[in-house]
Design a protein around this motif. Sequence first.
Motif: not given
Length: 164
Positions: A127-137
Motif C-alpha cells: 500500500t505505497p504511501g499508506a501506513l494504515a490500510s485494510e491489507a495491514l489490518v
Amino acid sequence: MTDQLLSVPAGVSACSEATTAKEAAFRIDYPLAAARNTRVVALDAEAARVVREASGLEWGQARFYSATDPGHTLTSMTGADVPLAEALEESNTVVLVSTSGENADAVEAIGAACRVRGIMTAGLAMTPGALASEALVRLRPHARILLVPAEPDDLVELLRATRA
C-alpha cells in the motif's frame, strides 16, 4: 590517542591474524543451510500480478500461489489447485502479499495453519504511501514479520534475503 590509532597501518599483519588458529575458532565450518521452502501467497488480483512477476525469477525451493476465501485451497501460478495442507508440507516460511485486504478468511486459514505447524510468516502490505490500510489490518495478526508499506521490489528482496 586518536593520532596513534590513525597511524597504525592495517597492512599484512592484520590479514595474517585472520588465518591464525585463534581466529579460526570463530569461523563457521559447515555449509549454509539449503534454500528455504518458501511459499508465497497472493491475496488479491494486484498482489497476484506482483507474485507472478517474482515467480518468473530463479528460486531454490520457493513456490508461488494465489488464494481466495475461504483459503483451504491455493492456486499455483500455473492454475493448478493445491490443498493448503499440501502446499505447506515441508515449508518453513510463508509470505502473504496483499494490496487491498481482500480474502480475510483465507488470511485467517493460512495464518492458523502456519501457526499450528510452526511456520514463520511474513506479510507484505503493498500500500505505497499508506501506513494504515485494510491489507495491514488483515495481515497483522498472522504475520510475524510485516513490511508496511511494501513496494513490489520488496517481495524479491525478501525472498533473496531468506534464501528462497
